[in-house]
Design a protein around this motif. Structure first.
Motif, PDB file in Angstrom:
ATOM      1  N   VAL A 272      92.839  29.036 -40.298  1.00 36.65           N
ATOM      2  CA  VAL A 272      93.617  28.187 -38.991  1.00 36.65           C
ATOM      3  C   VAL A 272      92.846  26.781 -38.664  1.00 36.65           C
ATOM      4  N   ASP A 287      96.780  27.877 -43.364  1.00 42.12           N
ATOM      5  CA  ASP A 287      98.044  28.604 -43.020  1.00 42.12           C
ATOM      6  C   ASP A 287      98.593  28.391 -41.702  1.00 42.12           C
ATOM      7  N   TYR A 288      97.819  28.141 -40.698  1.00 47.33           N
ATOM      8  CA  TYR A 288      98.166  27.932 -39.279  1.00 47.33           C
ATOM      9  C   TYR A 288      97.490  26.764 -38.722  1.00 47.33           C
ATOM     10  N   GLY A 289      98.293  25.495 -38.580  1.00 45.91           N
ATOM     11  CA  GLY A 289      97.719  24.324 -37.923  1.00 45.91           C
ATOM     12  C   GLY A 289      98.158  24.051 -36.548  1.00 45.91           C
TER      13      GLY A 289
ATOM     14  N   GLY B 231     101.542  25.982 -45.166  1.00 48.78           N
ATOM     15  CA  GLY B 231     101.186  26.600 -43.816  1.00 48.78           C
ATOM     16  C   GLY B 231     102.316  26.122 -42.742  1.00 48.78           C
ATOM     17  N   LYS B 232     101.887  26.722 -41.626  1.00 43.55           N
ATOM     18  CA  LYS B 232     102.878  26.399 -40.387  1.00 43.55           C
ATOM     19  C   LYS B 232     102.238  25.768 -39.380  1.00 43.55           C
ATOM     20  N   THR B 233     102.570  24.280 -39.085  1.00 38.24           N
ATOM     21  CA  THR B 233     102.084  23.495 -38.241  1.00 38.24           C
ATOM     22  C   THR B 233     102.575  23.374 -36.700  1.00 38.24           C
TER      23      THR B 233
END
Ligand code: FAD
Ligand code: AMP
Lengths: 310, 254
Positions: A272, A287-289, B231-233
């Motif tokens: 993250v 993976d999560y920004g 990834g997801k932003t």
């Protein structure tokens, strides 16, 4: 087929649950699995006696295992465990002991294994920029990264045989000068939250500590944070000239994601990133920004965690 | 005088050539392709050289930098010479190829015994392997004392090192002879000065060889790590609660 010998990992005097992952790794290579518990008291082997698919459990008792002398560890293990291929967890101390045991037995050592297919073992090289697969002929000593293999389950209890071991000690600890903080060390943690220069001041690391306390995480730092602020010790540094970590979850806050930082954490299972700059390189690995300042994002993050786990 | 009857000690520092840690690594035909990558000394070896030089400055003796490598690795020996080591040695035999840790450490053991070293410094881990096997393994083979990953040292008849342990930072007395592996610590590697660089240009690399056992761990192939799915932003601080939910439901890590 060579016999597989798993050395259970000790963390602060108890068996680390990731030892069950080592049994899975040993099974992936084939052969009968013996689990060895280095201990000061044979009851420390109790939690291992129920591991599934193990043919033998051996508690090796020595006062040496209470200390840090890895040469003593290696000589005590060498004198009391059978021949075969020996697996350790790839923690800093166990990699050291693994190297020594291999040297004592005239074997080669393969460190940081992340995948196993029979005799073919794969480890990251060049700080994770590539992988190397080696073929092992005959016995070897192997260290396996945590959080890669899923641990074996439990079954009915195995008998534990106990042997006493002694080893020779060549160095003497004079003094432990600086007490480690009560906090978990980054190299032992399953979850890490790290702060970079973007935290603005060392005092702001208290926000990271609050999150860490909620989720049982360790607090890490980038080199820029360690170099800029005296309060942030080098022991917290993650990266090429700091520690290499491999947690389930790595949360990077105010860290740009320089290649030397990535070198230490890119193999984390989930990443993250919280950064106010949408172009920060860390986002390419996250993976999560979350594109926001930590001042905006961390309180929301903390609240959501408290609600979830509270 | 008593001091003159004491033999001068030989301090050896191990250095290894690795790709520049900033370099992009590519794989061609199952092998890492280093043909266009700049090669340099592994970063922790610089700390090892600095520690070895300070040891010599405190107690006298000479410092020898040693590498096991093919002819192309001599540049890092020259770099070590420019920093101030006295002698530079390359150990090699053209029949050697990829050495496993057992073969490498056997070669190092023979070389160090024939140099008559009393202290050996090396890097905590090499930037290519990341293994950290060489220092502790070599110490066991020589039957010497050893300390790993030190971050500071004081020198005398023994070496007193500081190193991180589970409980904090420990001070440990290491009797000589010993193998000591160096982390980034209190000692900043010195920069080569002009005189050092001139001396290094003229310096002669001494060649040595040894007998190596056959390697039993053989490199089968190199590969690139599996690409991570994108990834997801999310934009804005309020999205942090959504990320927490995903960490629980999608990633299963909370
Ligand atoms: C030989 C060598 C070895 C090295 N070893 C290491 C190592 O082991 N570990 C390591 O980490 N580095 C290492 N480095 C240094 C590395 O190159 C970078 O300089 C360093 O990682 C940068 O740290 P940083 O991301 O904290 O700082 P910066 O690059 O300054 O990034 C700060 C980030 O914070 C963001 N930010 C600013 N304010 C906020 C805010 N309020 N909220 C949210 N985000 C904000 C910015 O957008 C920026 O992306 C090494 C370098 C060399 C040459
Ligand atoms: N081929 C080599 N020649 C000389 N020294 C080496 C060699 N390989 C490793 N070393 C030394 O051992 C250290 C640790 O390497 P490694 O065990 O591969 O992580 C390096 O930093 C060097 O100091």
């Amino acid at each position: 087929m060579t016999d597989m010998i798993v050395i259970a990992e000790l963390t602060k005097g108890t068996v680390n649950p990731s030892s069950a992952e080592l049994v899975s790794a040993a099974k992936a290579m084939g052969g009968d699995v013996t689990v060895v518990v280095p201990c000061t008291d044979a009851s420390m082997a109790d939690s291992v006696a129920t591991y599934e698919g193990v043919s033998k459990v051996l508690a090796v008792k020595s006062d040496l295992f209470a200390g840090n002398d890895s040469s003593g560890w290696a000589s005590a293990l060498d004198s009391s465990i059978p021949n075969g291929t020996v697996l350790f967890l790839a923690s800093a101390r166990s990699k050291d002991v693994a190297s020594r045991l291999a040297a004592r037995r005239g074997l080669s050592v393969v460190q940081d294994v992340v995948s196993i297919e029979g005799n073919n073992l794969t480890s990251p090289i060049y700080s994770g920029k590539a992988n190397q697969t080696v073929t092992v002929n005959g016995d070897a000593v192997i260290s396996v990264r945590a959080n890669v293999f899923s641990g074996v389950g439990t079954s009915s209890s195995n008998d534990v045989s106990v042997v006493d071991a002694s080893g020779d000690v060549k160095t003497a600890v004079q003094d432990v000068m600086q007490r480690a903080s009560a906090r978990l060390d980054v190299s032992e943690a399953n979850i890490i939250i790290s702060g970079g220069r973007g935290m603005g001041s060392p005092a702001n690391f208290s926000h990271l500590e609050a999150v860490a306390d909620t989720i049982g995480a360790a607090v890490g730092a980038s080199r820029a944070a360690v170099d800029t602020w005296e309060e942030i010790p080098h022991s917290m540094q993650v990266g090429q000239t700091g520690k290499t970590v491999n947690p389930n979850l790595y949360i990077a806050v105010g860290i740009s994601g320089a290649i030397q930082h990535l070198a230490g954490m890119r193999s984390s299972k989930y990443i993250v990133a919280i950064n106010k700059d949408a172009d920060a390189p860390i986002f390419q690995h996250a993976d999560y920004g979350i594109v926001a300042t930590w001042e905006e994002a961390l309180p929301v993050f903390q609240d959501a965690l408290s609600n979830l786990l509270g | 005088m008593l001091a003159e009857s004491i033999e001068m000690s030989t301090i050896v520092v191990l250095v290894k050539q690795v790709p520049d840690t900033n370099a992009k690594i590519a794989v061609q035909g199952g092998r890492v392709d280093l043909s266009s990558v700049k090669m340099e000394m592994s970063p922790y070896d610089g700390f090892a050289i600095e520690t070895a030089l300070r040891h010599k400055e405190a107690t006298g003796g000479t410092v020898t930098a040693l590498t096991v490598g093919a002819a192309g690795t001599e540049k890092i020996l020259k770099d070590a010479k420019a920093m101030g080591v006295d002698d530079i040695v390359r150990v090699w035999d053209d029949s050697w190829n990829e050495l496993d840790s057992n073969a490498l450490q056997s070669i190092l053991k023979q070389s160090i015994e024939s140099l008559g070293a009393t202290a050996v410094y090396c890097g905590k881990s090499a930037a290519d392997t990341g293994a950290g096997s060489t220092g502790p393994g070599l110490a066991e083979r020589l039957g010497w004392a050893n300390a790993s990953n030190i971050i500071g040292a004081e020198f005398g008849d023994s070496v007193t090192v500081s190193m991180p342990v589970e409980a904090g930072v420990a001070k440990i007395t290491v009797p000589l002879p010993a193998v000591i592996s160096c982390d980034k610590g209190d000692f900043k590697p010195r920069k080569a000065n002009v005189k050092g660089i001139m001396m290094a240009k003229k310096a002669q690399v001494e060649l040595m060889t040894a007998t190596a056992p056959a390697s039993t761990v053989i490199v089968a192939q190199h590969s690139m790590p599996a690409a991570k799915p994108a990834g997801k932003t999310f934009e804005g601080g309020s999205s942090a609660s959504q990320v927490v939910q995903l960490l629980r439901d999608e990633a299963n890590v909370l």
